[in-house]
Design a protein around this motif. Structure first.
Motif, PDB file in Angstrom:
ATOM      1  N   GLY A 202       9.299  18.965  18.012  1.00  0.00           N
ATOM      2  CA  GLY A 202      10.551  18.533  17.379  1.00  0.00           C
ATOM      3  C   GLY A 202      10.362  17.281  16.548  1.00  0.00           C
ATOM      4  N   ARG A 203      11.433  16.522  16.435  1.00  0.00           N
ATOM      5  CA  ARG A 203      11.401  15.289  15.649  1.00  0.00           C
ATOM      6  C   ARG A 203      11.489  14.089  16.582  1.00  0.00           C
ATOM      7  NH1 ARG A 203      10.143  15.566  10.350  1.00  0.00           N
ATOM      8  NH2 ARG A 203      11.733  14.062   9.701  1.00  0.00           N
ATOM      9  N   LYS A 204      10.909  12.975  16.156  1.00  0.00           N
ATOM     10  CA  LYS A 204      11.024  11.719  16.883  1.00  0.00           C
ATOM     11  C   LYS A 204      11.117  10.586  15.871  1.00  0.00           C
ATOM     12  CE  LYS A 204       6.049  10.775  17.292  1.00  0.00           C
ATOM     13  NZ  LYS A 204       4.925  10.485  18.218  1.00  0.00           N
ATOM     14  N   TRP A 205      11.513   9.426  16.365  1.00  0.00           N
ATOM     15  CA  TRP A 205      11.618   8.264  15.492  1.00  0.00           C
ATOM     16  C   TRP A 205      10.249   7.661  15.259  1.00  0.00           C
ATOM     17  CZ3 TRP A 205      15.986   8.428  13.225  1.00  0.00           C
ATOM     18  CH2 TRP A 205      17.155   8.716  13.896  1.00  0.00           C
ATOM     19  N   ALA A 206      10.010   7.189  14.051  1.00  0.00           N
ATOM     20  CA  ALA A 206       8.780   6.461  13.752  1.00  0.00           C
ATOM     21  C   ALA A 206       8.759   5.175  14.566  1.00  0.00           C
ATOM     22  CB  ALA A 206       8.695   6.145  12.263  1.00  0.00           C
ATOM     23  N   GLU A 207       7.592   4.811  15.067  1.00  0.00           N
ATOM     24  CA  GLU A 207       7.448   3.584  15.850  1.00  0.00           C
ATOM     25  C   GLU A 207       7.514   2.365  14.931  1.00  0.00           C
ATOM     26  OE1 GLU A 207       7.336   3.476  19.072  1.00  0.00           O
ATOM     27  OE2 GLU A 207       7.273   5.663  19.348  1.00  0.00           O
ATOM     28  N   GLU A 208       7.748   1.214  15.558  1.00  0.00           N
ATOM     29  CA  GLU A 208       7.687  -0.027  14.785  1.00  0.00           C
ATOM     30  C   GLU A 208       6.313  -0.184  14.153  1.00  0.00           C
ATOM     31  OE1 GLU A 208      10.650  -3.501  16.186  1.00  0.00           O
ATOM     32  OE2 GLU A 208       8.777  -3.393  17.273  1.00  0.00           O
ATOM     33  N   GLY A 209       6.290  -0.666  12.932  1.00  0.00           N
ATOM     34  CA  GLY A 209       5.010  -0.868  12.282  1.00  0.00           C
ATOM     35  C   GLY A 209       5.127  -0.918  10.775  1.00  0.00           C
ATOM     36  N   GLN A 210       3.991  -0.996  10.117  1.00  0.00           N
ATOM     37  CA  GLN A 210       3.909  -1.050   8.659  1.00  0.00           C
ATOM     38  C   GLN A 210       3.691   0.349   8.101  1.00  0.00           C
ATOM     39  OE1 GLN A 210       4.060  -3.956   6.419  1.00  0.00           O
ATOM     40  NE2 GLN A 210       4.442  -2.159   5.144  1.00  0.00           N
ATOM     41  N   TYR A 211       4.521   0.726   7.146  1.00  0.00           N
ATOM     42  CA  TYR A 211       4.432   2.032   6.495  1.00  0.00           C
ATOM     43  C   TYR A 211       4.477   1.836   4.980  1.00  0.00           C
ATOM     44  CZ  TYR A 211       5.491   3.817  11.164  1.00  0.00           C
ATOM     45  OH  TYR A 211       5.444   4.096  12.512  1.00  0.00           O
ATOM     46  N   TYR A 212       4.314   2.959   4.261  1.00  0.00           N
ATOM     47  CA  TYR A 212       4.368   2.934   2.800  1.00  0.00           C
ATOM     48  C   TYR A 212       5.109   4.165   2.315  1.00  0.00           C
ATOM     49  CZ  TYR A 212       0.868  -0.689   3.263  1.00  0.00           C
ATOM     50  OH  TYR A 212       0.219  -1.844   3.613  1.00  0.00           O
ATOM     51  N   VAL A 213       6.016   3.968   1.373  1.00  0.00           N
ATOM     52  CA  VAL A 213       6.680   5.073   0.688  1.00  0.00           C
ATOM     53  C   VAL A 213       5.900   5.320  -0.597  1.00  0.00           C
ATOM     54  CG1 VAL A 213       8.798   5.870  -0.398  1.00  0.00           C
ATOM     55  CG2 VAL A 213       8.920   4.499   1.686  1.00  0.00           C
ATOM     56  N   ASN A 214       5.394   6.526  -0.739  1.00  0.00           N
ATOM     57  CA  ASN A 214       4.493   6.853  -1.849  1.00  0.00           C
ATOM     58  C   ASN A 214       5.150   7.822  -2.830  1.00  0.00           C
ATOM     59  OD1 ASN A 214       2.134   5.520  -0.491  1.00  0.00           O
ATOM     60  ND2 ASN A 214       2.495   7.167   0.981  1.00  0.00           N
ATOM     61  N   ILE A 215       5.064   7.513  -4.114  1.00  0.00           N
ATOM     62  CA  ILE A 215       5.506   8.403  -5.178  1.00  0.00           C
ATOM     63  C   ILE A 215       4.234   8.935  -5.848  1.00  0.00           C
ATOM     64  CG2 ILE A 215       7.012   8.659  -7.167  1.00  0.00           C
ATOM     65  CD1 ILE A 215       8.424   7.519  -4.704  1.00  0.00           C
ATOM     66  N   ARG A 216       3.994  10.239  -5.745  1.00  0.00           N
ATOM     67  CA  ARG A 216       2.791  10.845  -6.323  1.00  0.00           C
ATOM     68  C   ARG A 216       3.257  11.782  -7.442  1.00  0.00           C
ATOM     69  NH1 ARG A 216      -0.988   9.829  -1.991  1.00  0.00           N
ATOM     70  NH2 ARG A 216       0.153   9.473  -0.033  1.00  0.00           N
ATOM     71  N   ALA A 217       2.905  11.473  -8.675  1.00  0.00           N
ATOM     72  CA  ALA A 217       3.434  12.206  -9.830  1.00  0.00           C
ATOM     73  C   ALA A 217       2.316  12.573 -10.797  1.00  0.00           C
ATOM     74  CB  ALA A 217       4.490  11.369 -10.550  1.00  0.00           C
ATOM     75  N   THR A 218       2.458  13.759 -11.401  1.00  0.00           N
ATOM     76  CA  THR A 218       1.517  14.232 -12.421  1.00  0.00           C
ATOM     77  C   THR A 218       2.297  14.505 -13.697  1.00  0.00           C
ATOM     78  OG1 THR A 218       0.163  15.282 -10.714  1.00  0.00           O
ATOM     79  CG2 THR A 218      -0.221  15.947 -12.994  1.00  0.00           C
ATOM     80  N   ALA A 219       1.890  13.860 -14.781  1.00  0.00           N
ATOM     81  CA  ALA A 219       2.595  14.048 -16.056  1.00  0.00           C
ATOM     82  C   ALA A 219       2.411  15.485 -16.559  1.00  0.00           C
ATOM     83  CB  ALA A 219       2.083  13.056 -17.088  1.00  0.00           C
TER      84      ALA A 219
END
Length: 449
Positions: free
Chosen positions: A106-123
Protein backbone atom coordinates in the motif's frame (compact mmCIF):
# COMPACT_ATOMS: atom_id res chain seq x y z
CA UNK A 1 10.19 28.31 -11.09
CA UNK A 2 9.85 27.05 -7.54
CA UNK A 3 8.01 24.84 -5.07
CA UNK A 4 4.59 25.74 -3.71
CA UNK A 5 1.98 24.28 -1.39
CA UNK A 6 -1.78 24.35 -1.93
CA UNK A 7 -4.42 25.29 0.64
CA UNK A 8 -7.91 24.02 -0.16
CA UNK A 9 -10.72 26.20 1.23
CA UNK A 10 -13.59 24.37 -0.47
CA UNK A 11 -14.67 27.02 -2.96
CA UNK A 12 -11.14 27.92 -4.00
CA UNK A 13 -7.55 26.74 -3.69
CA UNK A 14 -4.73 29.05 -2.65
CA UNK A 15 -1.20 28.50 -3.96
CA UNK A 16 1.47 29.56 -1.44
CA UNK A 17 5.22 29.61 -2.14
CA UNK A 18 7.40 27.54 0.16
CA UNK A 19 10.63 28.89 1.64
CA UNK A 20 9.28 31.84 3.63
CA UNK A 21 8.99 35.48 2.62
CA UNK A 22 12.43 35.40 1.03
CA UNK A 23 11.58 32.13 -0.81
CA UNK A 24 14.83 30.44 0.18
CA UNK A 25 15.10 26.95 -1.44
CA UNK A 26 17.05 25.80 1.61
CA UNK A 27 13.77 26.08 3.53
CA UNK A 28 11.43 24.35 1.09
CA UNK A 29 9.64 22.00 3.55
CA UNK A 30 6.36 20.15 4.16
CA UNK A 31 4.80 17.95 6.82
CA UNK A 32 2.43 15.58 4.96
CA UNK A 33 0.91 14.18 8.18
CA UNK A 34 -0.38 17.49 9.61
CA UNK A 35 -3.43 19.11 8.03
CA UNK A 36 -2.56 22.42 9.71
CA UNK A 37 0.96 22.47 8.26
CA UNK A 38 2.19 22.69 4.66
CA UNK A 39 1.14 19.13 3.83
CA UNK A 40 1.78 18.99 0.08
CA UNK A 41 4.16 20.31 -2.53
CA UNK A 42 3.59 21.37 -6.13
CA UNK A 43 6.28 22.52 -8.58
CA UNK A 44 5.73 25.54 -10.79
CA UNK A 45 7.93 25.56 -13.90
CA UNK A 46 8.43 27.63 -17.02
CA UNK A 47 9.11 25.84 -20.29
CA UNK A 48 11.30 27.78 -22.71
CA UNK A 49 10.75 25.21 -25.52
CA UNK A 50 7.96 22.83 -26.52
CA UNK A 51 8.39 19.59 -24.60
CA UNK A 52 8.13 16.12 -26.09
CA UNK A 53 8.28 14.25 -22.77
CA UNK A 54 8.08 15.49 -19.17
CA UNK A 55 8.40 13.52 -15.93
CA UNK A 56 8.04 14.89 -12.40
CA UNK A 57 9.29 12.66 -9.60
CA UNK A 58 10.68 12.74 -6.06
CA UNK A 59 14.05 11.29 -5.10
CA UNK A 60 15.71 10.79 -1.73
CA UNK A 61 19.06 12.23 -0.66
CA UNK A 62 20.83 9.34 -2.43
CA UNK A 63 19.10 10.22 -5.73
CA UNK A 64 16.86 7.13 -5.61
CA UNK A 65 13.44 7.87 -7.12
CA UNK A 66 10.81 7.08 -4.49
CA UNK A 67 7.67 8.15 -6.38
CA UNK A 68 6.62 9.47 -9.77
CA UNK A 69 4.16 12.35 -9.61
CA UNK A 70 3.40 12.80 -13.31
CA UNK A 71 4.44 11.69 -16.79
CA UNK A 72 3.22 13.72 -19.77
CA UNK A 73 3.95 14.27 -23.44
CA UNK A 74 3.78 17.22 -25.83
CA UNK A 75 3.56 20.28 -23.60
CA UNK A 76 3.58 23.73 -25.12
CA UNK A 77 6.20 26.27 -24.11
CA UNK A 78 5.20 29.45 -22.28
CA UNK A 79 3.51 32.09 -24.48
CA UNK A 80 3.36 35.30 -22.40
CA UNK A 81 0.67 36.94 -24.57
CA UNK A 82 -1.71 34.03 -23.91
CA UNK A 83 -1.00 33.40 -20.23
CA UNK A 84 -1.67 35.20 -16.96
CA UNK A 85 1.68 33.99 -15.57
CA UNK A 86 4.71 32.73 -17.46
CA UNK A 87 4.66 29.28 -15.88
CA UNK A 88 2.80 25.98 -15.77
CA UNK A 89 0.51 25.50 -12.74
CA UNK A 90 -1.03 22.03 -12.63
CA UNK A 91 -2.74 20.73 -9.50
CA UNK A 92 -2.18 17.17 -10.75
CA UNK A 93 1.51 17.78 -10.04
CA UNK A 94 0.91 18.10 -6.28
CA UNK A 95 2.56 15.48 -4.05
CA UNK A 96 1.07 14.81 -0.61
CA UNK A 97 4.02 12.90 0.77
CA UNK A 98 2.85 9.34 0.09
CA UNK A 99 5.16 6.61 -1.26
CA UNK A 100 4.77 2.93 -2.11
CA UNK A 101 5.32 0.50 0.76
CA UNK A 102 6.91 -2.72 -0.51
CA UNK A 103 6.02 -4.68 2.63
CA UNK A 104 2.29 -3.92 2.73
CA UNK A 105 1.76 -3.24 -0.95
CA UNK A 106 0.00 0.00 0.00
CA UNK A 107 0.98 3.59 0.62
CA UNK A 108 2.88 5.11 3.53
CA UNK A 109 4.15 8.53 4.49
CA UNK A 110 7.67 9.53 3.52
CA UNK A 111 9.98 9.65 6.53
CA UNK A 112 11.60 12.83 7.76
CA UNK A 113 14.60 13.70 5.67
CA UNK A 114 16.03 15.48 2.64
CA UNK A 115 14.33 14.91 -0.71
CA UNK A 116 14.35 16.45 -4.19
CA UNK A 117 11.53 17.27 -6.59
CA UNK A 118 12.86 16.60 -10.08
CA UNK A 119 11.59 17.97 -13.41
CA UNK A 120 12.92 15.80 -16.26
CA UNK A 121 12.08 17.23 -19.70
CA UNK A 122 13.06 16.55 -23.31
CA UNK A 123 12.59 19.30 -25.89
CA UNK A 124 10.54 18.47 -28.99
CA UNK A 125 13.23 18.29 -31.67
CA UNK A 126 15.33 15.40 -33.07
CA UNK A 127 18.26 14.28 -30.92
CA UNK A 128 17.34 16.47 -27.96
CA UNK A 129 18.90 15.47 -24.64
CA UNK A 130 16.82 15.19 -21.49
CA UNK A 131 17.33 18.07 -19.08
CA UNK A 132 16.86 17.76 -15.31
CA UNK A 133 15.94 20.47 -12.81
CA UNK A 134 16.12 19.36 -9.14
CA UNK A 135 14.70 21.42 -6.30
CA UNK A 136 15.43 20.51 -2.65
CA UNK A 137 12.57 19.58 -0.33
CA UNK A 138 12.65 18.72 3.35
CA UNK A 139 10.02 16.49 4.95
CA UNK A 140 9.92 17.90 8.47
CA UNK A 141 7.38 16.49 10.93
CA UNK A 142 8.90 17.83 14.15
CA UNK A 143 7.80 21.12 15.70
CA UNK A 144 10.38 23.66 16.89
CA UNK A 145 11.41 24.00 20.52
CA UNK A 146 10.85 27.36 22.22
CA UNK A 147 11.84 28.90 25.53
CA UNK A 148 11.53 32.34 27.06
CA UNK A 149 11.37 33.84 30.55
CA UNK A 150 10.54 37.07 32.42
CA UNK A 151 11.54 40.54 31.24
CA UNK A 152 11.29 43.91 32.92
CA UNK A 153 10.31 47.30 31.57
CA UNK A 154 9.84 50.83 32.84
CA UNK A 155 7.74 52.11 29.93
CA UNK A 156 5.36 50.95 27.23
CA UNK A 157 8.04 49.41 25.03
CA UNK A 158 10.19 46.48 26.00
CA UNK A 159 12.04 43.56 24.45
CA UNK A 160 11.55 39.88 25.03
CA UNK A 161 14.18 37.31 24.12
CA UNK A 162 13.21 33.96 22.61
CA UNK A 163 15.25 30.80 22.24
CA UNK A 164 13.79 28.81 19.34
CA UNK A 165 15.25 25.98 17.31
CA UNK A 166 13.79 23.62 14.75
CA UNK A 167 14.04 20.02 15.88
CA UNK A 168 14.03 16.61 14.21
CA UNK A 169 16.00 14.88 11.48
CA UNK A 170 16.12 17.95 9.25
CA UNK A 171 16.21 21.65 10.07
CA UNK A 172 13.72 23.63 8.02
CA UNK A 173 14.47 26.84 9.92
CA UNK A 174 12.31 29.18 12.01
CA UNK A 175 9.86 31.02 9.76
CA UNK A 176 7.70 33.33 11.86
CA UNK A 177 6.28 34.25 15.26
CA UNK A 178 2.87 35.37 16.49
CA UNK A 179 2.07 36.79 19.93
CA UNK A 180 -0.80 37.11 22.38
CA UNK A 181 -0.42 39.82 25.02
CA UNK A 182 -2.72 39.18 27.98
CA UNK A 183 -4.75 36.85 25.75
CA UNK A 184 -5.29 39.30 22.86
CA UNK A 185 -3.58 38.98 19.45
CA UNK A 186 -0.66 41.38 19.26
CA UNK A 187 -0.15 43.76 16.34
CA UNK A 188 2.62 46.34 16.02
CA UNK A 189 1.79 50.02 15.36
CA UNK A 190 1.61 49.30 11.61
CA UNK A 191 -0.97 46.53 12.14
CA UNK A 192 1.42 43.66 11.46
CA UNK A 193 0.55 40.44 13.33
CA UNK A 194 2.99 37.87 11.90
CA UNK A 195 6.69 38.52 12.43
CA UNK A 196 9.83 37.14 10.81
CA UNK A 197 12.58 37.81 13.33
CA UNK A 198 16.27 37.54 12.49
CA UNK A 199 18.44 35.41 14.73
CA UNK A 200 21.06 37.49 16.58
CA UNK A 201 24.71 36.60 17.08
CA UNK A 202 23.90 35.01 20.43
CA UNK A 203 21.43 32.65 18.74
CA UNK A 204 18.34 34.32 20.22
CA UNK A 205 15.41 36.12 18.63
CA UNK A 206 14.33 39.51 20.02
CA UNK A 207 10.88 41.02 19.73
CA UNK A 208 10.01 44.63 20.65
CA UNK A 209 6.56 44.86 22.23
CA UNK A 210 4.53 48.01 22.72
CA UNK A 211 1.95 47.52 25.50
CA UNK A 212 -0.34 50.54 25.40
CA UNK A 213 -1.77 50.12 28.91
CA UNK A 214 1.33 48.67 30.50
CA UNK A 215 0.69 50.48 33.80
CA UNK A 216 -2.70 48.76 34.25
CA UNK A 217 -1.09 45.53 35.42
CA UNK A 218 2.07 44.50 37.21
CA UNK A 219 2.61 41.41 35.08
CA UNK A 220 1.69 40.98 31.42
CA UNK A 221 1.57 37.47 29.96
CA UNK A 222 2.99 37.02 26.47
CA UNK A 223 2.09 33.77 24.70
CA UNK A 224 4.41 33.05 21.78
CA UNK A 225 3.66 30.93 18.73
CA UNK A 226 6.57 29.85 16.54
CA UNK A 227 6.44 28.09 13.16
CA UNK A 228 9.11 26.37 11.10
CA UNK A 229 9.06 26.49 7.30
CA UNK A 230 7.06 23.26 7.11
CA UNK A 231 4.26 24.92 9.07
CA UNK A 232 4.85 22.98 12.32
CA UNK A 233 3.97 25.16 15.30
CA UNK A 234 4.92 25.29 18.99
CA UNK A 235 3.98 27.64 21.80
CA UNK A 236 5.85 29.19 24.69
CA UNK A 237 5.27 31.87 27.29
CA UNK A 238 7.11 34.94 28.53
CA UNK A 239 6.26 37.61 31.08
CA UNK A 240 6.70 41.36 30.90
CA UNK A 241 6.90 42.88 34.38
CA UNK A 242 6.28 46.60 34.82
CA UNK A 243 8.57 47.81 37.63
CA UNK A 244 8.52 51.66 38.00
CA UNK A 245 5.52 51.59 40.35
CA UNK A 246 6.95 48.90 42.63
CA UNK A 247 7.21 49.85 46.29
CA UNK A 248 8.96 46.58 47.14
CA UNK A 249 12.72 46.81 47.59
CA UNK A 250 14.67 43.52 47.42
CA UNK A 251 18.19 43.03 48.72
CA UNK A 252 20.57 40.08 48.73
CA UNK A 253 23.12 39.23 51.40
CA UNK A 254 25.90 39.59 48.81
CA UNK A 255 26.40 40.16 45.08
CA UNK A 256 28.37 37.06 44.11
CA UNK A 257 27.54 33.42 44.82
CA UNK A 258 29.13 30.10 44.05
CA UNK A 259 27.39 27.30 42.17
CA UNK A 260 25.09 25.47 44.60
CA UNK A 261 25.30 28.20 47.26
CA UNK A 262 22.10 29.37 48.96
CA UNK A 263 20.95 32.92 48.17
CA UNK A 264 19.50 34.88 51.09
CA UNK A 265 17.19 37.77 50.24
CA UNK A 266 15.14 40.24 52.25
CA UNK A 267 12.49 42.72 51.10
CA UNK A 268 11.20 45.99 52.50
CA UNK A 269 8.29 48.24 51.69
CA UNK A 270 9.08 51.85 50.83
CA UNK A 271 6.99 55.02 51.00
CA UNK A 272 3.34 55.56 51.84
CA UNK A 273 2.23 53.26 49.01
CA UNK A 274 4.46 50.56 50.46
CA UNK A 275 2.84 50.84 53.87
CA UNK A 276 -0.61 50.41 52.33
CA UNK A 277 0.47 47.40 50.28
CA UNK A 278 2.22 45.87 53.28
CA UNK A 279 -1.08 45.81 55.17
CA UNK A 280 -2.74 44.02 52.25
CA UNK A 281 -0.03 41.39 51.80
CA UNK A 282 -0.84 37.82 52.78
CA UNK A 283 2.41 36.20 51.61
CA UNK A 284 5.37 36.59 49.29
CA UNK A 285 6.10 34.25 46.37
CA UNK A 286 9.67 33.94 45.13
CA UNK A 287 10.57 32.89 41.58
CA UNK A 288 13.85 32.32 39.74
CA UNK A 289 14.21 33.77 36.21
CA UNK A 290 10.55 33.18 35.26
CA UNK A 291 7.12 33.11 36.84
CA UNK A 292 6.94 29.48 35.75
CA UNK A 293 9.61 28.45 38.30
CA UNK A 294 8.44 28.97 41.90
CA UNK A 295 11.26 28.70 44.43
CA UNK A 296 8.93 29.00 47.44
CA UNK A 297 6.67 31.31 49.45
CA UNK A 298 6.83 32.94 52.86
CA UNK A 299 4.88 35.29 55.11
CA UNK A 300 8.16 36.78 56.36
CA UNK A 301 10.18 39.47 54.64
CA UNK A 302 13.13 37.23 54.09
CA UNK A 303 13.77 34.04 52.19
CA UNK A 304 16.58 31.67 51.26
CA UNK A 305 16.69 30.42 47.67
CA UNK A 306 17.97 26.86 48.01
CA UNK A 307 17.47 25.85 44.39
CA UNK A 308 20.96 25.21 42.91
CA UNK A 309 21.62 27.83 40.25
CA UNK A 310 23.99 27.37 37.35
CA UNK A 311 26.86 29.77 36.76
CA UNK A 312 25.72 33.02 35.20
CA UNK A 313 23.30 35.86 35.89
CA UNK A 314 19.85 35.17 37.35
CA UNK A 315 16.73 37.15 38.29
CA UNK A 316 15.20 36.59 41.74
CA UNK A 317 11.57 37.75 41.43
CA UNK A 318 9.38 38.52 44.44
CA UNK A 319 5.60 38.94 44.25
CA UNK A 320 3.44 40.25 47.09
CA UNK A 321 0.16 38.28 47.15
CA UNK A 322 -3.01 39.43 48.93
CA UNK A 323 -5.67 37.30 50.63
CA UNK A 324 -7.60 37.08 47.35
CA UNK A 325 -4.57 35.36 45.76
CA UNK A 326 -3.87 38.42 43.59
CA UNK A 327 -0.40 39.86 42.98
CA UNK A 328 -0.36 43.43 44.29
CA UNK A 329 3.33 44.20 43.70
CA UNK A 330 6.26 42.63 41.85
CA UNK A 331 9.95 43.44 41.77
CA UNK A 332 13.24 41.64 41.20
CA UNK A 333 16.96 41.66 41.86
CA UNK A 334 19.80 40.26 39.75
CA UNK A 335 22.46 37.97 41.21
CA UNK A 336 25.65 36.53 39.77
CA UNK A 337 26.59 32.87 40.25
CA UNK A 338 30.15 31.85 39.58
CA UNK A 339 31.41 28.34 38.95
CA UNK A 340 34.90 27.05 38.52
CA UNK A 341 36.50 28.80 35.56
CA UNK A 342 36.98 26.66 32.48
CA UNK A 343 40.48 25.79 31.38
CA UNK A 344 41.64 28.55 29.06
CA UNK A 345 44.98 27.08 27.98
CA UNK A 346 43.71 26.55 24.43
CA UNK A 347 41.36 29.55 24.39
CA UNK A 348 43.01 32.87 25.11
CA UNK A 349 40.75 35.81 26.02
CA UNK A 350 42.08 39.37 25.79
CA UNK A 351 40.14 42.32 27.17
CA UNK A 352 40.09 45.19 24.65
CA UNK A 353 37.89 47.59 26.64
CA UNK A 354 39.17 51.13 26.08
CA UNK A 355 36.89 52.86 28.61
CA UNK A 356 37.77 52.36 32.27
CA UNK A 357 34.68 54.07 33.67
CA UNK A 358 31.02 54.81 32.91
CA UNK A 359 29.67 58.27 32.12
CA UNK A 360 26.08 59.42 32.35
CA UNK A 361 24.39 59.87 29.00
CA UNK A 362 27.14 58.11 27.05
CA UNK A 363 27.37 54.63 25.53
CA UNK A 364 29.73 52.05 27.02
CA UNK A 365 31.27 49.34 24.83
CA UNK A 366 32.86 46.06 25.87
CA UNK A 367 35.16 44.24 23.45
CA UNK A 368 37.20 41.05 23.72
CA UNK A 369 39.56 39.11 21.48
CA UNK A 370 39.37 35.31 21.56
CA UNK A 371 42.19 33.19 20.10
CA UNK A 372 41.47 29.45 19.75
CA UNK A 373 44.63 27.33 19.88
CA UNK A 374 42.72 24.05 20.13
CA UNK A 375 42.24 21.42 17.42
CA UNK A 376 38.48 21.93 17.56
CA UNK A 377 36.21 24.94 17.16
CA UNK A 378 34.95 26.52 20.38
CA UNK A 379 32.09 28.85 21.29
CA UNK A 380 32.67 32.11 23.12
CA UNK A 381 29.88 34.29 24.52
CA UNK A 382 30.23 37.77 25.99
CA UNK A 383 27.48 39.26 28.16
CA UNK A 384 27.44 42.96 29.05
CA UNK A 385 24.94 43.95 31.75
CA UNK A 386 24.21 47.40 33.17
CA UNK A 387 22.94 47.65 36.77
CA UNK A 388 21.51 50.41 38.90
CA UNK A 389 24.14 50.43 41.66
CA UNK A 390 21.69 51.70 44.26
CA UNK A 391 19.33 48.71 44.25
CA UNK A 392 21.38 46.25 42.11
CA UNK A 393 18.59 46.10 39.53
CA UNK A 394 19.60 45.23 35.97
CA UNK A 395 18.36 47.83 33.47
CA UNK A 396 19.99 46.55 30.26
CA UNK A 397 21.81 43.47 29.04
CA UNK A 398 23.38 42.52 25.70
CA UNK A 399 24.73 39.08 24.78
CA UNK A 400 26.81 38.12 21.75
CA UNK A 401 28.10 34.65 20.85
CA UNK A 402 30.54 33.46 18.19
CA UNK A 403 32.10 30.18 17.11
CA UNK A 404 35.88 30.45 16.90
CA UNK A 405 37.38 27.96 14.46
CA UNK A 406 40.52 25.98 15.27
CA UNK A 407 43.60 28.23 15.17
CA UNK A 408 41.30 31.17 14.51
CA UNK A 409 40.68 34.52 16.17
CA UNK A 410 37.38 36.29 16.78
CA UNK A 411 36.22 39.60 18.22
CA UNK A 412 33.05 40.18 20.23
CA UNK A 413 31.62 43.64 20.90
CA UNK A 414 28.56 44.78 22.89
CA UNK A 415 27.29 48.27 23.79
CA UNK A 416 24.83 49.64 26.35
CA UNK A 417 23.60 53.21 26.87
CA UNK A 418 24.20 54.72 30.33
CA UNK A 419 21.18 56.85 31.44
CA UNK A 420 21.53 60.60 31.89
CA UNK A 421 21.25 60.44 35.70
CA UNK A 422 22.05 57.95 38.44
CA UNK A 423 24.84 55.65 39.55
CA UNK A 424 25.47 52.55 37.47
CA UNK A 425 27.68 49.49 37.29
CA UNK A 426 28.60 47.42 34.21
CA UNK A 427 29.56 43.75 34.40
CA UNK A 428 31.37 41.92 31.60
CA UNK A 429 31.10 38.12 31.62
CA UNK A 430 32.76 35.71 29.18
CA UNK A 431 31.19 32.23 28.94
CA UNK A 432 31.56 29.18 26.76
CA UNK A 433 27.96 29.72 25.59
CA UNK A 434 24.76 31.55 26.54
CA UNK A 435 23.11 28.21 27.34
CA UNK A 436 25.92 26.50 29.28
CA UNK A 437 27.07 29.75 30.98
CA UNK A 438 30.43 28.38 32.12
CA UNK A 439 32.92 31.13 32.94
CA UNK A 440 36.02 31.27 30.75
CA UNK A 441 37.58 34.12 32.73
CA UNK A 442 36.53 35.97 35.93
CA UNK A 443 33.98 38.65 35.22
CA UNK A 444 34.94 42.34 35.34
CA UNK A 445 33.14 45.36 36.78
CA UNK A 446 33.22 48.89 35.35
CA UNK A 447 31.94 51.70 37.60
CA UNK A 448 31.16 55.39 37.27
CA UNK A 449 33.92 58.00 37.25
Amino acid sequence: TGLYTTKNYGYFTEVVPLGGESINPEYYAINPEDDQAHNNVMPEVSLLRNVKELTIDVSDENENVITIISQQGRLRKEVPMDQQINAKVNFDWAWSGGIYDKESGGRKWAEEGQYYVNIRATADYPGARRQILSMPLKVDKTAPSIRSSAFFTQNQTGFIEIEAQDEGVVDSGIEHFVFLVDGAPYADPSGKKVFELGRHDDGKFRMPLTIANVEDKLVHTVDIGVSDHAGNMSAGRAYVIYTPQSALNIRTDKQKYGVGENIAIEFQWEGQAGQQLSAQTDRYEIYVDSLDYLAGSTSDRQFVVQKPLSAGSHSIIVQAIDSQNQAIDTNYVRVGVEGQAAETTDLQIENLVAQQSLKNGEPFSARIKAANLDRYSQNVAMILCLYDEKDHRMIDCVAVEKKIESQGTGYLTATVQVPEQGEYLAKIMVWDGVDTMKNLVPYEEIRME
